[in-house]
Design a protein around this motif. Structure first.
Motif, PDB file in Angstrom:
ATOM      1  N   GLY A  76      41.751  49.763  36.917  1.00  0.00           N
ATOM      2  CA  GLY A  76      42.632  50.286  37.952  1.00  0.00           C
ATOM      3  C   GLY A  76      42.519  51.791  38.118  1.00  0.00           C
ATOM      4  N   VAL A  77      42.600  52.521  37.013  1.00  0.00           N
ATOM      5  CA  VAL A  77      42.640  53.980  37.131  1.00  0.00           C
ATOM      6  C   VAL A  77      41.266  54.578  37.426  1.00  0.00           C
ATOM      7  CG1 VAL A  77      44.685  54.173  35.688  1.00  0.00           C
ATOM      8  CG2 VAL A  77      42.434  54.364  34.630  1.00  0.00           C
ATOM      9  N   LYS A  78      40.202  53.938  36.955  1.00  0.00           N
ATOM     10  CA  LYS A  78      38.859  54.480  37.169  1.00  0.00           C
ATOM     11  C   LYS A  78      38.165  53.872  38.386  1.00  0.00           C
ATOM     12  CE  LYS A  78      36.921  56.748  34.445  1.00  0.00           C
ATOM     13  NZ  LYS A  78      36.758  58.209  34.253  1.00  0.00           N
ATOM     14  N   GLY A  79      38.481  52.620  38.691  1.00  0.00           N
ATOM     15  CA  GLY A  79      37.829  51.953  39.812  1.00  0.00           C
ATOM     16  C   GLY A  79      36.385  51.595  39.542  1.00  0.00           C
ATOM     17  N   GLU A  80      36.015  51.477  38.266  1.00  0.00           N
ATOM     18  CA  GLU A  80      34.624  51.219  37.887  1.00  0.00           C
ATOM     19  C   GLU A  80      34.474  49.786  37.390  1.00  0.00           C
ATOM     20  OE1 GLU A  80      33.718  54.220  35.014  1.00  0.00           O
ATOM     21  OE2 GLU A  80      33.917  55.860  36.456  1.00  0.00           O
ATOM     22  N   SER A  81      33.471  49.089  37.913  1.00  0.00           N
ATOM     23  CA  SER A  81      33.332  47.659  37.643  1.00  0.00           C
ATOM     24  C   SER A  81      32.982  47.352  36.193  1.00  0.00           C
ATOM     25  CB  SER A  81      32.284  47.042  38.566  1.00  0.00           C
ATOM     26  OG  SER A  81      30.991  47.487  38.220  1.00  0.00           O
ATOM     27  N   LYS A  82      32.496  48.348  35.446  1.00  0.00           N
ATOM     28  CA  LYS A  82      32.142  48.090  34.047  1.00  0.00           C
ATOM     29  C   LYS A  82      33.350  47.597  33.259  1.00  0.00           C
ATOM     30  CE  LYS A  82      32.841  52.911  32.532  1.00  0.00           C
ATOM     31  NZ  LYS A  82      32.179  54.132  32.009  1.00  0.00           N
ATOM     32  N   HIS A  83      34.538  48.009  33.681  1.00  0.00           N
ATOM     33  CA  HIS A  83      35.741  47.561  32.981  1.00  0.00           C
ATOM     34  C   HIS A  83      36.044  46.101  33.295  1.00  0.00           C
ATOM     35  CE1 HIS A  83      36.468  51.561  31.506  1.00  0.00           C
ATOM     36  NE2 HIS A  83      36.395  52.049  32.721  1.00  0.00           N
ATOM     37  N   ALA A  84      35.764  45.680  34.520  1.00  0.00           N
ATOM     38  CA  ALA A  84      35.915  44.258  34.855  1.00  0.00           C
ATOM     39  C   ALA A  84      34.868  43.420  34.133  1.00  0.00           C
ATOM     40  CB  ALA A  84      35.813  44.054  36.365  1.00  0.00           C
ATOM     41  N   ASP A  85      33.685  43.987  33.884  1.00  0.00           N
ATOM     42  CA  ASP A  85      32.667  43.271  33.108  1.00  0.00           C
ATOM     43  C   ASP A  85      33.187  42.927  31.717  1.00  0.00           C
ATOM     44  OD1 ASP A  85      30.818  43.390  35.161  1.00  0.00           O
ATOM     45  OD2 ASP A  85      29.705  45.093  34.336  1.00  0.00           O
ATOM     46  N   ALA A 103      43.652  40.894  19.445  1.00  0.00           N
ATOM     47  CA  ALA A 103      42.830  42.090  19.626  1.00  0.00           C
ATOM     48  C   ALA A 103      41.867  41.911  20.790  1.00  0.00           C
ATOM     49  CB  ALA A 103      42.067  42.398  18.343  1.00  0.00           C
ATOM     50  N   ASN A 104      41.276  40.725  20.881  1.00  0.00           N
ATOM     51  CA  ASN A 104      40.347  40.463  21.977  1.00  0.00           C
ATOM     52  C   ASN A 104      41.065  40.525  23.318  1.00  0.00           C
ATOM     53  OD1 ASN A 104      38.781  39.907  19.721  1.00  0.00           O
ATOM     54  ND2 ASN A 104      38.999  37.696  19.932  1.00  0.00           N
ATOM     55  N   LEU A 105      42.247  39.913  23.375  1.00  0.00           N
ATOM     56  CA  LEU A 105      43.033  39.947  24.606  1.00  0.00           C
ATOM     57  C   LEU A 105      43.461  41.368  24.951  1.00  0.00           C
ATOM     58  CD1 LEU A 105      45.225  36.837  23.805  1.00  0.00           C
ATOM     59  CD2 LEU A 105      43.506  36.954  25.606  1.00  0.00           C
ATOM     60  N   CYS A 106      43.820  42.145  23.939  1.00  0.00           N
ATOM     61  CA  CYS A 106      44.204  43.539  24.179  1.00  0.00           C
ATOM     62  C   CYS A 106      43.032  44.338  24.725  1.00  0.00           C
ATOM     63  CB  CYS A 106      44.723  44.174  22.896  1.00  0.00           C
ATOM     64  SG  CYS A 106      46.320  43.558  22.364  1.00  0.00           S
ATOM     65  N   ASN A 107      41.827  43.988  24.314  1.00  0.00           N
ATOM     66  CA  ASN A 107      40.639  44.632  24.867  1.00  0.00           C
ATOM     67  C   ASN A 107      40.566  44.381  26.370  1.00  0.00           C
ATOM     68  OD1 ASN A 107      38.208  46.073  24.878  1.00  0.00           O
ATOM     69  ND2 ASN A 107      36.983  44.303  24.294  1.00  0.00           N
ATOM     70  N   ALA A 108      40.845  43.144  26.788  1.00  0.00           N
ATOM     71  CA  ALA A 108      40.867  42.824  28.218  1.00  0.00           C
ATOM     72  C   ALA A 108      41.996  43.568  28.929  1.00  0.00           C
ATOM     73  CB  ALA A 108      40.990  41.323  28.417  1.00  0.00           C
ATOM     74  N   MET A 109      43.181  43.637  28.300  1.00  0.00           N
ATOM     75  CA  MET A 109      44.315  44.352  28.903  1.00  0.00           C
ATOM     76  C   MET A 109      43.990  45.830  29.105  1.00  0.00           C
ATOM     77  SD  MET A 109      47.503  42.911  26.679  1.00  0.00           S
ATOM     78  CE  MET A 109      47.438  41.237  26.071  1.00  0.00           C
ATOM     79  N   PHE A 110      43.403  46.437  28.080  1.00  0.00           N
ATOM     80  CA  PHE A 110      43.005  47.843  28.155  1.00  0.00           C
ATOM     81  C   PHE A 110      42.013  48.042  29.290  1.00  0.00           C
ATOM     82  CE2 PHE A 110      40.129  51.188  26.015  1.00  0.00           C
ATOM     83  CZ  PHE A 110      40.768  52.242  26.639  1.00  0.00           C
ATOM     84  N   ASN A 111      41.036  47.144  29.397  1.00  0.00           N
ATOM     85  CA  ASN A 111      40.018  47.290  30.435  1.00  0.00           C
ATOM     86  C   ASN A 111      40.565  47.014  31.828  1.00  0.00           C
ATOM     87  OD1 ASN A 111      37.011  47.866  29.607  1.00  0.00           O
ATOM     88  ND2 ASN A 111      37.966  46.783  27.899  1.00  0.00           N
ATOM     89  N   TYR A 112      41.543  46.117  31.947  1.00  0.00           N
ATOM     90  CA  TYR A 112      42.159  45.899  33.252  1.00  0.00           C
ATOM     91  C   TYR A 112      42.842  47.176  33.738  1.00  0.00           C
ATOM     92  CZ  TYR A 112      45.159  44.002  36.917  1.00  0.00           C
ATOM     93  OH  TYR A 112      45.793  43.769  38.114  1.00  0.00           O
ATOM     94  N   ARG A 113      43.496  47.868  32.830  1.00  0.00           N
ATOM     95  CA  ARG A 113      44.153  49.116  33.204  1.00  0.00           C
ATOM     96  C   ARG A 113      43.126  50.208  33.512  1.00  0.00           C
ATOM     97  NH1 ARG A 113      47.449  45.925  30.623  1.00  0.00           N
ATOM     98  NH2 ARG A 113      49.704  46.175  30.843  1.00  0.00           N
ATOM     99  N   MET A 114      42.067  50.260  32.734  1.00  0.00           N
ATOM    100  CA  MET A 114      41.009  51.245  33.003  1.00  0.00           C
ATOM    101  C   MET A 114      40.304  50.935  34.325  1.00  0.00           C
ATOM    102  SD  MET A 114      41.024  53.567  30.615  1.00  0.00           S
ATOM    103  CE  MET A 114      39.390  54.320  30.499  1.00  0.00           C
TER     104      MET A 114
END
Length: 694
Positions: free
Chosen positions: A395-404, A382-393
């Motif tokens: 890309g599509v949003k271009g917002e650094s909060k997802h990389a955080d 689940a934790n890893l999937c959270n990172a996967m989801f945010n990596y995709r977000m």
């Protein structure tokens, strides 16, 4: 009549032969096209990403080719080395042997071995994840022994596949009916097959694994595209959505994208009640089927199922640009981060509970702010999937909060799932562990070398193996720095020009980062530096002079200029020690605090306390002077934090007792990174400590 009948038979036979030849030619043409794409595109454009968004029209930050970035030294280089030398080889031995039994299942299905199916319903997918991890290792070290072995395994898998494309050893070996009950995880196994096959093709240019995936996906399309009523609720642990999108990106066959969207559209259309294809306790919010995704505004149900689903939906949005999808994903993301995510980036509040709609949920997101410590579920997947989801977000949003969030997970709730040596694992990742704590079947007092439910270990190992592919993204006219660590980057910008960078740092133990330009185009372009949300007073310099850019926390700092070989970017991130408190609505952490330095969350562990000290008797004075020091001989080399704590001398018993005659003892404690706990033997641990307000 006999003559006419004979003529018709001859004509039919001739037509059948022509049809077979044409099908063969189409297959050959497809393979020729794929091989042509290998030689033409994989070396000349950015279509070789761990997720391939090079041609995705609704992505702002696009993927790098696998291998374009390589860790060179420091934290992630060390982790990759352990993955290369221990994690992947050890896991291969387990899964190919009689303990893991995954390869045995394929051999039995291929009639190469006598035996029965062993392992969970999703065990095929675990094997595909390990193969994916091994492919990432090969992409960096180019060890041909890896590919030779994988080619042999792919041959066995191909022999296990049925003529119609179906492949699921558990069903095949138990004589079960395909697609009869969604708990058998056929969708999960399908998705990991597609992803692993696409990665193998992108890295090697070989179509042997991809052919198996295409044949399988064609069967899936033929089965589900008509959307028969009896399969309307079949999406379960929906990795197939991500896998189908990657297959679409690889083959350009639009049917796979169509099918991925069908699986999204199926959710929320059926009545929430038991069904022959649905277990009685796997309904409603548990499996994200009560509310259609486009109308959802909160994360619900089984955390792994949910986050794979959301990640797949983000992949579909990247190709279609449907506003209703991204609007829903934004709301769900905000609900997770603000109301359901642990301080370590972990997800899955409880082993069992109830949703806001009062559906039973298992290993799940529950109601807002219900954040247990000792009973936290926080499955590594689940934790890893959270990172996967945010990596995709990202890309599509271009917002650094997802990389955080990606970074938060990687340094904390991901790595906690594996030992420093790389050969033992946690399934759940609680924020507190006490002696005698009652555990479920997936909880362990210490990491173990094999977990019968083996989904998490290969998921984590493949993430570590591909982590360098997440370090940078390509912007419209430049490159974004997502993750910090010693690395070298050699890639092509979107306009086709070459860029070479070198990053030097001892991050996350040190906040000083140096990026040197080794080669670039003459025209101006952007370097985007992620300024983490915790970095309050960052400084950026170029060639020793202060950069004219805004280093705002939680954003990318954009530097546009004519870069030259030898230019040096210096980024200084403040690595202050911070005490964090939780939202007051989180009952379990009221009047408690945790320690965080940079992206790393800390904990207190019993090896750093006096013998026989109960972790529940440790209190943190709010004015405790906390200091950080790097210790190369501690837990593989970490920055530890020391500070005074109060030990309560407590011999009272009973559920409730009079608060009187409090006795305290001072102790100079050592706090260690949460990801490294339980590497010194079985121990007690706590991320949150009660505060003494003085």
């Amino acid at each position: 009549m006999k003559l006419i009948k004979h003529v018709l038979i001859v004509l039919f036979s001739m037509a059948l032969i022509v049809s077979c030849k044409q099908n063969k030619k189409n297959t050959e043409d497809k393979n020729i096209a794929l091989n042509t794409r290998t030689s033409k595109d994989l070396n000349l454009d950015n279509s070789k990403g761990a997720i391939n968004t090079a041609n995705s029209p609704h992505v702002k930050l696009k993927s790098l080719n696998i291998g374009d970035c390589q860790w060179t030294d420091g934290f992630w280089a060390d982790k990759f080395k352990v993955a290369e030398e221990v994690m992947v080889p050890y896991m291969g031995e387990v899964l190919k042997g009689d303990t893991g039994h995954a390869l045995n299942n394929f051999k039995v299905a291929a009639s190469l071995k006598e035996g029965k199916h062993k392992g969970m319903n999703w065990h095929d997918g675990d094997f595909y994840k390990w193969m994916e991890a091994a492919t990432y290792i090969y992409a960096i070290n180019k060890d041909e022994k890896i590919i030779n072995e994988l080619d042999g395994l792919i041959e066995i898998i191909g022999k296990a596949q049925q003529d119609n494309g179906y492949l699921q050893t558990q069903i095949q070996l138990t004589k079960g009916e395909p697609f009869s009950e969604r708990r058998y995880h056929e969708m999960y196994n399908s998705g990991h097959l597609y992803i692993a096959a696409c990665i193998y093709y992108r890295v090697t240019g070989k179509t042997n694994f991809l052919d198996i995936a295409i044949k399988h996906a064609d069967n899936l399309y033929a089965t589900f595209q008509p959307q028969p009523k009896e399969l309307a609720r079949f999406g379960f642990n929906q990795v197939q959505i991500m896998g189908l999108v990657e297959l679409y990106r690889t083959t350009k066959d639009k049917r796979y994208l169509e099918l991925a969207e069908i699986f999204i559209n199926m959710r929320g259309k059926s009545k929430v009640k038991p069904d022959p294809t649905v277990r009685f306790n796997h309904i409603g919010d548990m499996t994200q089927e009560r509310t259609p995704l486009r109308k959802s505004d909160e994360a619900v149900g089984h955390a792994v199922l949910a986050l794979y689903y959301y990640a797949g939906a983000a992949d579909v949005y990247a190709e279609t640009g449907e506003k209703a999808l991204i609007d829903a994903l934004d709301k769900i993301w905000r609900n997770i981060v603000d109301k359901k995510m642990f301080v370590t980036g972990a997800c899955g509040q409880k082993h069992d509970g109830g949703s806001s709609n009062r559906d039973f949920v298992h290993e799940a997101f529950t109601i807002d702010y219900e954040m247990h410590n000792a009973h936290a579920y926080n499955e590594t997947c689940a934790n890893l999937c959270n990172a996967m989801f945010n990596y995709r977000m990202l890309g599509v949003k271009g917002e650094s909060k997802h990389a955080d969030i990606m970074e938060l997970v990687l340094y904390n709730s991901a790595l906690s799932g594996i030992s420093l040596e790389g050969n033992s694992y946690f399934y759940t990742n609680p924020l507190r562990r006490t002696t005698g704590h009652k555990m479920g079947i997936t909880d362990y007092p210490d990491r173990v070398p094999y977990i019968p439910c083996f989904c998490c270990p290969p998921n984590l190992v493949r993430t570590i193996a591909k982590s360098s592919a997440w370090a940078y993204s390509l912007s419209e006219n430049g490159v974004a720095v997502n993750l910090y660590g010693g690395n070298k980057l050699e890639t092509k910008l979107i306009d086709g020009s070459t860029i070479k960078l070198k990053q030097e740092t001892n991050y996350p133990w040190d906040g000083n980062i140096k990026i040197t330009m080794d080669e670039c185009k003459k025209d101006p372009f952007d370097i985007l530096l992620r300024i983490p949300d915790w970095a309050g007073s960052s400084k950026i310099m170029i060639n020793g002079k202060t950069a004219n850019t805004n280093a705002k926390p939680g954003n990318f700092a954009v530097i546009n200029r004519k870069w030259q070989k030898g230019d040096v970017i210096s980024l200084s991130l403040p690595m202050n020690i911070k005490l964090l408190e939780g939202n007051p609505l989180i009952e379990e952490v009221r009047n408690q605090a945790t320690i965080k330095r940079g992206p790393v969350v800390y904990c207190l562990e019993s090896p750093d306390l006096p013998k026989n000290t109960d972790i529940l008797d440790v209190y943190l004075p709010i004015k405790s002077e906390l200091t950080a020091i790097y210790k190369p001989d501690l837990l593989g080399g970490v920055t530890a934090i020391s500070g005074n704590v109060k030990l309560r001398e407590n011999d009272q018993k009973g559920m409730y007792r009079e608060l009187s005659n409090l006795k305290w003892k001072n102790h100079k404690a050592q706090f260690v990174p949460y990801f490294a706990w339980s590497n010194r033997g079985e121990s007690e641990m706590s991320v949150w400590l009660p505060l003494i307000l003085e």
